[in-house]
Design a protein around this motif. Structure first.
Motif, PDB file in Angstrom:
ATOM      1  N   THR A  96       0.833  -1.202   0.000  1.00  0.00           N
ATOM      2  CA  THR A  96       0.000   0.000   0.000  1.00  0.00           C
ATOM      3  C   THR A  96       0.867   1.252   0.000  1.00  0.00           C
ATOM      4  OG1 THR A  96      -1.788  -1.158   1.130  1.00  0.00           O
ATOM      5  CG2 THR A  96      -1.801   1.254   1.266  1.00  0.00           C
ATOM      6  N   ALA A  97       1.917   1.241   0.807  1.00  0.00           N
ATOM      7  CA  ALA A  97       2.812   2.392   0.875  1.00  0.00           C
ATOM      8  C   ALA A  97       3.506   2.624  -0.465  1.00  0.00           C
ATOM      9  CB  ALA A  97       3.842   2.197   1.986  1.00  0.00           C
ATOM     10  N   VAL A  98       3.936   1.541  -1.113  1.00  0.00           N
ATOM     11  CA  VAL A  98       4.614   1.671  -2.410  1.00  0.00           C
ATOM     12  C   VAL A  98       3.688   2.340  -3.420  1.00  0.00           C
ATOM     13  CG1 VAL A  98       5.448   0.359  -4.406  1.00  0.00           C
ATOM     14  CG2 VAL A  98       6.337  -0.139  -2.128  1.00  0.00           C
ATOM     15  N   LEU A  99       2.438   1.923  -3.470  1.00  0.00           N
ATOM     16  CA  LEU A  99       1.489   2.537  -4.407  1.00  0.00           C
ATOM     17  C   LEU A  99       1.385   4.044  -4.179  1.00  0.00           C
ATOM     18  CD1 LEU A  99      -1.381  -0.115  -4.443  1.00  0.00           C
ATOM     19  CD2 LEU A  99       0.294   0.351  -6.256  1.00  0.00           C
ATOM     20  N   PHE A 100       1.275   4.447  -2.913  1.00  0.00           N
ATOM     21  CA  PHE A 100       1.179   5.874  -2.600  1.00  0.00           C
ATOM     22  C   PHE A 100       2.431   6.619  -3.055  1.00  0.00           C
ATOM     23  CE2 PHE A 100       2.356   9.352   0.209  1.00  0.00           C
ATOM     24  CZ  PHE A 100       1.291  10.221  -0.004  1.00  0.00           C
ATOM     25  N   TYR A 101       3.616   6.121  -2.670  1.00  0.00           N
ATOM     26  CA  TYR A 101       4.845   6.845  -2.968  1.00  0.00           C
ATOM     27  C   TYR A 101       5.190   6.813  -4.453  1.00  0.00           C
ATOM     28  CZ  TYR A 101       5.547   7.853   1.906  1.00  0.00           C
ATOM     29  OH  TYR A 101       5.398   8.350   3.173  1.00  0.00           O
ATOM     30  N   GLU A 102       4.799   5.776  -5.165  1.00  0.00           N
ATOM     31  CA  GLU A 102       4.979   5.774  -6.621  1.00  0.00           C
ATOM     32  C   GLU A 102       4.105   6.857  -7.255  1.00  0.00           C
ATOM     33  OE1 GLU A 102       6.389   1.271  -7.848  1.00  0.00           O
ATOM     34  OE2 GLU A 102       4.232   1.695  -7.806  1.00  0.00           O
ATOM     35  N   ARG A 103       2.874   6.975  -6.798  1.00  0.00           N
ATOM     36  CA  ARG A 103       1.989   8.033  -7.329  1.00  0.00           C
ATOM     37  C   ARG A 103       2.521   9.406  -6.965  1.00  0.00           C
ATOM     38  NH1 ARG A 103      -4.250   7.428  -6.527  1.00  0.00           N
ATOM     39  NH2 ARG A 103      -4.203   8.979  -8.178  1.00  0.00           N
ATOM     40  N   LEU A 104       2.999   9.562  -5.738  1.00  0.00           N
ATOM     41  CA  LEU A 104       3.507  10.844  -5.270  1.00  0.00           C
ATOM     42  C   LEU A 104       4.733  11.292  -6.060  1.00  0.00           C
ATOM     43  CD1 LEU A 104       3.272  13.069  -3.048  1.00  0.00           C
ATOM     44  CD2 LEU A 104       4.879  11.683  -1.712  1.00  0.00           C
TER      45      LEU A 104
ATOM     46  N   ALA B 152      11.626  -1.042  -0.059  1.00  0.00           N
ATOM     47  CA  ALA B 152      11.310  -0.467  -1.362  1.00  0.00           C
ATOM     48  C   ALA B 152      11.853   0.954  -1.393  1.00  0.00           C
ATOM     49  CB  ALA B 152       9.805  -0.468  -1.605  1.00  0.00           C
ATOM     50  N   ALA B 153      12.675   1.241  -2.393  1.00  0.00           N
ATOM     51  CA  ALA B 153      13.198   2.586  -2.589  1.00  0.00           C
ATOM     52  C   ALA B 153      12.369   3.248  -3.682  1.00  0.00           C
ATOM     53  CB  ALA B 153      14.664   2.527  -2.983  1.00  0.00           C
ATOM     54  N   VAL B 154      11.758   4.384  -3.339  1.00  0.00           N
ATOM     55  CA  VAL B 154      10.936   5.134  -4.289  1.00  0.00           C
ATOM     56  C   VAL B 154      11.355   6.598  -4.200  1.00  0.00           C
ATOM     57  CG1 VAL B 154       8.602   5.660  -5.084  1.00  0.00           C
ATOM     58  CG2 VAL B 154       9.006   3.579  -3.754  1.00  0.00           C
ATOM     59  N   GLY B 155      12.020   7.083  -5.221  1.00  0.00           N
ATOM     60  CA  GLY B 155      12.518   8.455  -5.164  1.00  0.00           C
ATOM     61  C   GLY B 155      13.431   8.628  -3.968  1.00  0.00           C
ATOM     62  N   CYS B 156      13.173   9.636  -3.154  1.00  0.00           N
ATOM     63  CA  CYS B 156      14.017   9.889  -1.976  1.00  0.00           C
ATOM     64  C   CYS B 156      13.495   9.190  -0.728  1.00  0.00           C
ATOM     65  CB  CYS B 156      14.134  11.390  -1.725  1.00  0.00           C
ATOM     66  SG  CYS B 156      12.582  12.162  -1.229  1.00  0.00           S
ATOM     67  N   PHE B 157      12.536   8.269  -0.891  1.00  0.00           N
ATOM     68  CA  PHE B 157      11.946   7.554   0.237  1.00  0.00           C
ATOM     69  C   PHE B 157      12.421   6.108   0.268  1.00  0.00           C
ATOM     70  CE2 PHE B 157       8.957  10.846  -1.056  1.00  0.00           C
ATOM     71  CZ  PHE B 157       8.795  11.540   0.127  1.00  0.00           C
ATOM     72  N   LEU B 158      12.780   5.629   1.455  1.00  0.00           N
ATOM     73  CA  LEU B 158      13.145   4.234   1.671  1.00  0.00           C
ATOM     74  C   LEU B 158      12.104   3.649   2.614  1.00  0.00           C
ATOM     75  CD1 LEU B 158      15.357   2.150   0.980  1.00  0.00           C
ATOM     76  CD2 LEU B 158      16.435   2.768   3.143  1.00  0.00           C
ATOM     77  N   LEU B 159      11.223   2.811   2.063  1.00  0.00           N
ATOM     78  CA  LEU B 159      10.135   2.216   2.831  1.00  0.00           C
ATOM     79  C   LEU B 159      10.582   0.860   3.342  1.00  0.00           C
ATOM     80  CD1 LEU B 159       7.378   2.966   0.179  1.00  0.00           C
ATOM     81  CD2 LEU B 159       8.071   4.418   2.100  1.00  0.00           C
TER      82      LEU B 159
END
Length: 115
Positions: free
Chosen positions: A17-25, A41-48
């Motif tokens: 769920t978090a990945v979906l949000f941060y990918e959209r963001l 999961a690394a998404v942009g400057c976020f490491l979840l």
């Protein structure tokens, strides 16, 4: 030592769920890997990060991840400035890292992206 960027570390209960949000963001795609029983999961400057609470408890103590060109150079700069390196340098799925405690007690991960 030149700091190339920082990554914000976020512990989440539901990684998908978090990945979906941060990918959209961010408009980016997540890079996923496992490390020590923790799904990352690394998404942009976020490491979840998601996993057992015993693992996340330790990870929450690290304020941020700091990208550097060379972890060995960071090791030298940190120790000469009075920081205590408590782990590493060690290989990771995307390079190498170390964990350092600064003299003020704050804890940071330093990473490079070497093959």
């Amino acid at each position: 030592m030149e700091i190339l960027g920082t990554t914000l570390r976020i512990c989440v209960d539901d990684l998908d769920t978090a990945v979906l949000f941060y990918e959209r963001l961010t408009g980016g795609r997540a890079q996923r890997f496992e490390r020590g029983g923790v799904s990352v999961a690394a998404v942009g400057c976020f490491l979840l990060m998601s996993g057992p609470e015993s693992e996340l408890e330790v990870l929450r103590k690290v304020a941020a991840t700091i990208s550097v060109e060379d972890v060995d150079v960071a090791f030298t700069a940190l120790t000469e400035a009075g920081a205590k390196v408590v782990a590493g340098p060690v290989p990771t799925p995307v390079g190498r890292n170390l964990i350092a405690v600064h003299p003020d007690g704050s804890v940071f991960e330093y990473v490079d992206r070497r093959p």
